[in-house]
Design a protein around this motif. Structure first.
Motif, mmCIF file in Angstrom:
data_model
loop_
_atom_site.group_PDB
_atom_site.id
_atom_site.type_symbol
_atom_site.label_atom_id
_atom_site.label_comp_id
_atom_site.label_asym_id
_atom_site.label_seq_id
_atom_site.Cartn_x
_atom_site.Cartn_y
_atom_site.Cartn_z
ATOM 1 N N GLU A 1 5.980 3.172 1.203
ATOM 2 C CA GLU A 1 5.047 2.065 1.053
ATOM 3 C C GLU A 1 5.075 1.193 2.300
ATOM 4 N N ILE A 2 3.995 0.459 2.489
ATOM 5 C CA ILE A 2 3.905 -0.533 3.559
ATOM 6 C C ILE A 2 3.674 -1.883 2.901
ATOM 7 N N VAL B 1 1.700 4.833 0.944
ATOM 8 C CA VAL B 1 1.324 5.725 2.031
ATOM 9 C C VAL B 1 1.435 7.181 1.584
ATOM 10 N N SER B 2 2.570 7.532 0.984
ATOM 11 C CA SER B 2 2.739 8.904 0.517
ATOM 12 C C SER B 2 3.656 8.939 -0.695
ATOM 13 N N THR C 1 0.848 -1.184 0.000
ATOM 14 C CA THR C 1 0.000 0.000 0.000
ATOM 15 C C THR C 1 0.887 1.239 0.000
#
Length: 65
Positions: free
Chosen positions: A52-53, A30-31, A28
């Motif tokens: 990212e995660i 994130v920014s 995912t």
């Protein structure tokens, strides 16, 4: 390939494609940020940062390349 070999191959592929999505990691974003700086007319400096995660399933085996 005779009919039995095709049947075995297709059954194996069906099982593989059914199980494989359960083992994939979920990524995912994130920014995402971009910074630009132009010291002169011919040069543009650009820095892009993506955070990212990654979420791994708890019982996922390690993949070896």
């Amino acid at each position: 390939m005779d009919w039995f070999a095709r049947l075995c191959r297709n059954a194996g592929l069906m099982i593989h494609h059914t199980i494989e999505p359960l083992r994939k990691t979920k990524t995912t974003r994130v920014s995402h940020s971009t910074e630009e700086h132009q010291p002169d007319e011919r040069v543009t400096l650009r820095r892009t940062t993506i955070e990212e995660i990654e979420i791994h399933p708890p019982d996922a085996p390690e993949k070896r390349d």
